[in-house]
Design a protein around this motif. Sequence first.
Motif, short mmCIF file in Angstrom:
data_model
loop_
_atom_site.label_atom_id
_atom_site.label_comp_id
_atom_site.label_asym_id
_atom_site.label_seq_id
_atom_site.Cartn_x
_atom_site.Cartn_y
_atom_site.Cartn_z
N ARG A 126 0.82 -1.24 0.15
CA ARG A 126 -0.03 0.04 0.18
C ARG A 126 0.95 1.51 -0.08
O ARG A 126 1.72 1.19 0.78
N PHE A 127 0.59 2.20 -0.92
CA PHE A 127 1.13 3.50 -0.92
C PHE A 127 0.69 4.49 0.26
O PHE A 127 -0.38 4.80 0.03
N GLU A 128 1.77 4.64 1.47
CA GLU A 128 1.12 5.17 2.33
C GLU A 128 2.08 6.08 3.08
O GLU A 128 2.88 5.53 3.75
N PRO A 129 2.40 7.21 2.39
CA PRO A 129 3.13 8.20 2.90
C PRO A 129 3.38 8.32 4.50
O PRO A 129 4.44 8.65 4.99
N GLU A 130 2.13 8.25 5.11
CA GLU A 130 1.92 8.63 6.58
C GLU A 130 2.86 7.87 7.60
O GLU A 130 3.09 7.92 8.62
N ARG A 131 3.21 6.70 6.90
CA ARG A 131 4.03 5.57 7.78
C ARG A 131 5.33 6.15 8.08
O ARG A 131 6.18 5.89 8.85
N PHE A 132 5.85 7.34 7.09
CA PHE A 132 6.92 8.16 7.66
C PHE A 132 6.63 9.48 8.35
O PHE A 132 7.53 10.29 8.36
N GLY A 133 5.63 9.42 8.89
CA GLY A 133 5.06 10.58 9.83
C GLY A 133 6.16 10.61 11.06
O GLY A 133 6.71 9.42 11.32
N PRO A 134 6.37 11.67 11.88
CA PRO A 134 7.55 11.43 12.78
C PRO A 134 7.30 10.41 14.00
O PRO A 134 8.25 9.62 14.23
N GLU A 135 6.11 10.03 14.43
CA GLU A 135 5.83 9.13 15.30
C GLU A 135 6.10 7.83 14.78
O GLU A 135 6.69 6.75 15.53
N ARG A 136 5.48 7.56 13.60
CA ARG A 136 5.43 6.22 12.97
C ARG A 136 6.79 5.55 12.59
O ARG A 136 7.29 4.51 12.42
N GLU A 137 7.53 6.90 12.10
CA GLU A 137 9.00 6.44 11.51
C GLU A 137 9.87 5.92 12.36
O GLU A 137 10.66 5.04 12.33
N LYS A 138 9.41 6.26 13.68
CA LYS A 138 10.51 6.05 15.03
C LYS A 138 10.53 4.57 15.21
O LYS A 138 11.28 3.90 15.72
N LEU A 139 9.23 4.10 14.85
CA LEU A 139 9.24 2.59 14.96
C LEU A 139 9.70 1.49 14.03
O LEU A 139 9.72 0.31 13.96
N ILE A 140 10.12 2.23 12.71
CA ILE A 140 10.87 1.28 11.66
C ILE A 140 12.27 1.12 12.15
O ILE A 140 13.21 2.11 12.50
N PRO A 141 12.60 -0.05 12.11
CA PRO A 141 14.10 -0.41 12.85
C PRO A 141 14.91 0.33 11.75
O PRO A 141 14.77 0.50 10.74
N ARG A 142 16.21 0.77 12.37
CA ARG A 142 17.00 1.48 11.62
C ARG A 142 17.28 1.10 10.39
O ARG A 142 17.68 1.96 9.26
N TYR A 143 17.81 -0.29 10.18
CA TYR A 143 18.15 -0.42 8.94
C TYR A 143 17.13 -1.44 8.16
O TYR A 143 17.61 -2.23 6.99
N ALA A 144 15.84 -1.18 8.39
CA ALA A 144 14.85 -1.71 7.46
C ALA A 144 14.44 -0.97 6.52
O ALA A 144 13.96 -1.61 5.43
N PHE A 145 14.80 0.31 6.55
CA PHE A 145 14.64 1.13 5.40
C PHE A 145 15.99 1.74 4.80
O PHE A 145 16.92 2.22 5.60
N LEU A 146 16.51 1.12 3.55
CA LEU A 146 17.79 1.30 3.39
C LEU A 146 17.82 1.66 1.72
O LEU A 146 18.50 1.01 0.73
N PRO A 147 17.40 2.87 1.49
CA PRO A 147 17.42 3.43 -0.05
C PRO A 147 18.81 3.90 -0.36
O PRO A 147 18.95 4.08 -1.51
#
Length: 454
Positions: free
Chosen positions: A370-391
Amino acid sequence: MVALSTQEKEIPFLKQENPLMGSLLEHNRDRLNFYMRLWQEHGNVVGFHFGPFPGVAFFAPEQVRSILVEHGYDFDKGVAIHTIFRAVVGDGIFSSEGEFHRRQRKIMAPPFQPRHIVSYADTMVRYSEQIQRQWQDGEKILINHAMTDLTMSIIGKVLFDADVLKETDELGNAFTMMFSYVGKELTRLIHLPLGWPLPGHAQVRTAARLLQDRLRQMIRERRMRPLDERNDVLSLLLRARYDDGSAMDEDQIIAEALTLFGAGHETTAVALTWAWYLLTQNPERYRKMRQEVDTVLQGRSPTYDALAQLPYTVQVFKEALRLYPPAYAFTRTALKDVLIDGYRVRKNTVALMAPWVMHRNPEHFPDPERFEPERFGPEREKLIPRYAFLPFGAGPRICLGNHFAMMEGPLLLATLAQRVSFEFVSGQQVIPNPSNTLTLRPRDNVSMIVRRRV
């Protein structure tokens, strides 16, 4: 961060592989699905073969951190990268290794530090304004080519202070030909020397000579005047000095400039192409981004400072990078036996990491398709493990231009969204196809209709 295992474990290898080619044919036929199959059927660690050469795929963030950060210099880019890149580009920062790479990265880092790239923001916005003025209301454009022309023009100005540089120009065409050759060669098991008289080789050699000759001319022109007169990256590299006071030689500057150009326009163009595609497929989120841009800018051109007030636009760009990471997979070759999460990666074994897969792990990205930019909002982005998003990779070889890209992408989205809207031309099938390219381009051109905004 999950703790890594210290107890040695056996690597599970694929049991059904071609006895001669291993998994190479399946990989080259549909590599994205191959990576997903490895993860879905075998978990975070699985061994495979490309021909006779063994490889191990690692998909867990903590494993990737161990390879790229903790053991960053226990692996290198591998024979294929060294052979192909050095034959075409020279030994630039992308292919160099060890102490030489550390030395090059140190001397080249200053122009790409956040405090310096701020000065490039006006150039990014100016070229975005220029390209949109060329489009007529109702005109059909190929958004992938438009984004390539735009980012190529920007990087040409930033690197070389060249005002006209795009895909259809002589230099732009030479760059495209050269890096297309690199992308195709990287899919081959055996790499034949560029000097051999094979189809296409002469054109690639001609393109490389054209670029090298033009860069030598640019260098000569700069050396005829005080070097502090210009602020482009080429001038900065000419002024740069190693710790011992010596300067980069001309061949090395050319290799670095070619490397920066290829990396500096292709990845952002691909990410923007996918961002516009995703926005046109999700009209509510497209409207939300436009509303933010209109409210904040109120008709003014965006600036670097305005990015702090455009969080949703930044989130849109990050979400495009998540779903369609330009660097969808990358490899490292072990220089010695290395223990990763308890799995022994033998010397000369290839370690494969695939952001395409990692960015689709529902444990870290719920409803991952799902295309959901909100997952990179301040609070939700903190929940993403540091090396799970690796662009942009990680560790000592993290992309040198990551701050540049994260400024350029949202600035271009905001500038264009304020002036035009795009409508997706129905009937197209937009499929990612990394075959024969270095990045995750769409398989076909992507047509859109321009609607000018009042």
